[in-house]
Design a protein around this motif. Structure first.
Motif, PDB file in Angstrom:
ATOM      1  N   SER A 221      78.081  75.191  42.801  1.00 19.36           N
ATOM      2  CA  SER A 221      77.589  73.834  43.011  1.00 19.36           C
ATOM      3  C   SER A 221      78.036  72.915  41.870  1.00 19.36           C
ATOM      4  CB  SER A 221      76.057  73.850  43.109  1.00 19.36           C
ATOM      5  OG  SER A 221      75.564  72.548  43.199  1.00 19.36           O
ATOM      6  N   CYS A 222      77.962  73.413  40.646  1.00 20.64           N
ATOM      7  CA  CYS A 222      78.380  72.626  39.485  1.00 20.64           C
ATOM      8  C   CYS A 222      79.875  72.304  39.582  1.00 20.64           C
ATOM      9  CB  CYS A 222      78.077  73.407  38.209  1.00 20.64           C
ATOM     10  SG  CYS A 222      78.471  72.509  36.704  1.00 20.64           S
ATOM     11  N   SER A 223      80.673  73.273  39.964  1.00 22.52           N
ATOM     12  CA  SER A 223      82.111  73.081  40.104  1.00 22.52           C
ATOM     13  C   SER A 223      82.422  72.043  41.184  1.00 22.52           C
ATOM     14  CB  SER A 223      82.763  74.422  40.429  1.00 22.52           C
ATOM     15  OG  SER A 223      84.142  74.289  40.537  1.00 22.52           O
ATOM     16  N   GLU A 224      81.728  72.117  42.308  1.00 25.89           N
ATOM     17  CA  GLU A 224      81.921  71.142  43.392  1.00 25.89           C
ATOM     18  C   GLU A 224      81.537  69.738  42.929  1.00 25.89           C
ATOM     19  OE1 GLU A 224      79.608  72.636  46.644  1.00 25.89           O
ATOM     20  OE2 GLU A 224      80.982  74.308  47.028  1.00 25.89           O
ATOM     21  N   GLN A 225      80.461  69.639  42.189  1.00 25.74           N
ATOM     22  CA  GLN A 225      80.016  68.329  41.704  1.00 25.74           C
ATOM     23  C   GLN A 225      81.002  67.768  40.677  1.00 25.74           C
ATOM     24  OE1 GLN A 225      75.932  68.742  40.476  1.00 25.74           O
ATOM     25  NE2 GLN A 225      75.233  69.165  42.558  1.00 25.74           N
ATOM     26  N   GLU A 226      81.577  68.631  39.827  1.00 25.52           N
ATOM     27  CA  GLU A 226      82.587  68.172  38.867  1.00 25.52           C
ATOM     28  C   GLU A 226      83.814  67.630  39.598  1.00 25.52           C
ATOM     29  OE1 GLU A 226      83.201  71.602  36.379  1.00 25.52           O
ATOM     30  OE2 GLU A 226      81.623  70.984  34.971  1.00 25.52           O
TER      31      GLU A 226
ATOM     32  N   ALA B 165      83.834  66.370  42.598  1.00 32.85           N
ATOM     33  CA  ALA B 165      83.426  65.103  43.219  1.00 32.85           C
ATOM     34  C   ALA B 165      83.428  63.970  42.186  1.00 32.85           C
ATOM     35  CB  ALA B 165      82.045  65.242  43.852  1.00 32.85           C
ATOM     36  N   LEU B 166      82.973  64.256  40.971  1.00 35.73           N
ATOM     37  CA  LEU B 166      82.974  63.235  39.913  1.00 35.73           C
ATOM     38  C   LEU B 166      84.397  62.821  39.550  1.00 35.73           C
ATOM     39  CD1 LEU B 166      80.150  64.409  37.479  1.00 35.73           C
ATOM     40  CD2 LEU B 166      80.240  62.276  38.766  1.00 35.73           C
ATOM     41  N   ILE B 167      85.303  63.773  39.476  1.00 35.79           N
ATOM     42  CA  ILE B 167      86.709  63.466  39.177  1.00 35.79           C
ATOM     43  C   ILE B 167      87.285  62.579  40.281  1.00 35.79           C
ATOM     44  CG2 ILE B 167      89.034  64.474  39.026  1.00 35.79           C
ATOM     45  CD1 ILE B 167      87.665  66.872  37.553  1.00 35.79           C
ATOM     46  N   GLU B 168      86.999  62.937  41.524  1.00 36.95           N
ATOM     47  CA  GLU B 168      87.473  62.147  42.663  1.00 36.95           C
ATOM     48  C   GLU B 168      86.898  60.728  42.627  1.00 36.95           C
ATOM     49  OE1 GLU B 168      86.986  62.694  47.370  1.00 36.95           O
ATOM     50  OE2 GLU B 168      87.626  64.519  46.324  1.00 36.95           O
ATOM     51  N   LEU B 169      85.612  60.598  42.319  1.00 36.10           N
ATOM     52  CA  LEU B 169      84.979  59.278  42.216  1.00 36.10           C
ATOM     53  C   LEU B 169      85.595  58.467  41.067  1.00 36.10           C
ATOM     54  CD1 LEU B 169      81.230  60.138  42.856  1.00 36.10           C
ATOM     55  CD2 LEU B 169      82.683  58.679  44.260  1.00 36.10           C
ATOM     56  N   GLY B 170      85.889  59.136  39.944  1.00 37.69           N
ATOM     57  CA  GLY B 170      86.530  58.461  38.818  1.00 37.69           C
ATOM     58  C   GLY B 170      87.900  57.917  39.203  1.00 37.69           C
ATOM     59  N   ASP B 171      88.676  58.715  39.933  1.00 40.03           N
ATOM     60  CA  ASP B 171      89.994  58.270  40.400  1.00 40.03           C
ATOM     61  C   ASP B 171      89.851  57.074  41.337  1.00 40.03           C
ATOM     62  OD1 ASP B 171      91.197  60.287  38.964  1.00 40.03           O
ATOM     63  OD2 ASP B 171      91.530  61.592  40.703  1.00 40.03           O
ATOM     64  N   HIS B 172      88.890  57.155  42.245  1.00 41.44           N
ATOM     65  CA  HIS B 172      88.647  56.062  43.195  1.00 41.44           C
ATOM     66  C   HIS B 172      88.240  54.792  42.451  1.00 41.44           C
ATOM     67  CE1 HIS B 172      87.667  54.198  47.004  1.00 41.44           C
ATOM     68  NE2 HIS B 172      86.486  53.861  46.508  1.00 41.44           N
ATOM     69  N   LEU B 173      87.380  54.941  41.446  1.00 40.84           N
ATOM     70  CA  LEU B 173      86.945  53.790  40.653  1.00 40.84           C
ATOM     71  C   LEU B 173      88.130  53.164  39.925  1.00 40.84           C
ATOM     72  CD1 LEU B 173      84.678  52.009  39.521  1.00 40.84           C
ATOM     73  CD2 LEU B 173      84.342  53.721  37.734  1.00 40.84           C
ATOM     74  N   SER B 174      89.000  53.988  39.363  1.00 40.04           N
ATOM     75  CA  SER B 174      90.184  53.463  38.668  1.00 40.04           C
ATOM     76  C   SER B 174      91.068  52.670  39.615  1.00 40.04           C
ATOM     77  CB  SER B 174      90.991  54.609  38.050  1.00 40.04           C
ATOM     78  OG  SER B 174      90.257  55.233  37.032  1.00 40.04           O
ATOM     79  N   ARG B 175      91.315  53.223  40.808  1.00 43.51           N
ATOM     80  CA  ARG B 175      92.134  52.500  41.798  1.00 43.51           C
ATOM     81  C   ARG B 175      91.463  51.197  42.211  1.00 43.51           C
ATOM     82  NH1 ARG B 175      92.717  57.792  43.685  1.00 43.51           N
ATOM     83  NH2 ARG B 175      91.255  57.429  45.372  1.00 43.51           N
TER      84      ARG B 175
END
Length: 123
Positions: free
Chosen positions: A20-25, A27-37
């Motif tokens: 679960s922790c790995s999946e959430q990490e 997801a956070l990386i993906e959200l960070g990339d989306h925020l940057s774009r």
């Protein structure tokens, strides 16, 4: 045996928590990339609005010469609007097609706007 069973249960729960922790990490990386774009897109829109607010579509009858080279318009030297700044230029001074936010296809822009857009995309 009861201790071994409890230990197995704790190991399973630990594995589930790690997964679960790995999946959430991820997801956070993906959200960070989306925020940057999204931030880049917001900056591009801000730039587009800044450029556009000072631009005025020049009426054909208001222009007797190219805004850049100052050569007079005639039957042979036609007027062309820059789709970015709205100015009127001859073919030679507006022979650029650039992608603009206002269109899905590249549009004619003057040499000055072309340079500005190119410099903006390099940064």
């Amino acid at each position: 045996s009861e201790m071994k069973s409890a230990l197995r249960q704790l190991k399973r729960e630990n594995d589930d928590l790690k997964r679960s922790c790995s999946e959430q990490e991820r997801a956070l990386i993906e959200l960070g990339d989306h925020l940057s774009r999204s931030k880049v897109k917001a900056e591009e829109l801000k730039f587009t609005v800044e450029v556009a607010k000072d631009n005025k579509w020049v009426a054909d009858n208001e222009a007797t010469e190219c805004q850049q080279c100052k050569k007079s318009f005639s039957v042979a030297r036609r007027r062309h609007h820059c789709r970015n700044c709205g100015g009127i230029f001859c073919h030679q001074c507006s022979d650029n097609n650039m992608p603009l936010p206002s269109s899905s296809r590249p549009l004619r822009v003057c040499d000055g706007c072309s340079e500005t857009i190119l410099n903006r995309s390099i940064k």
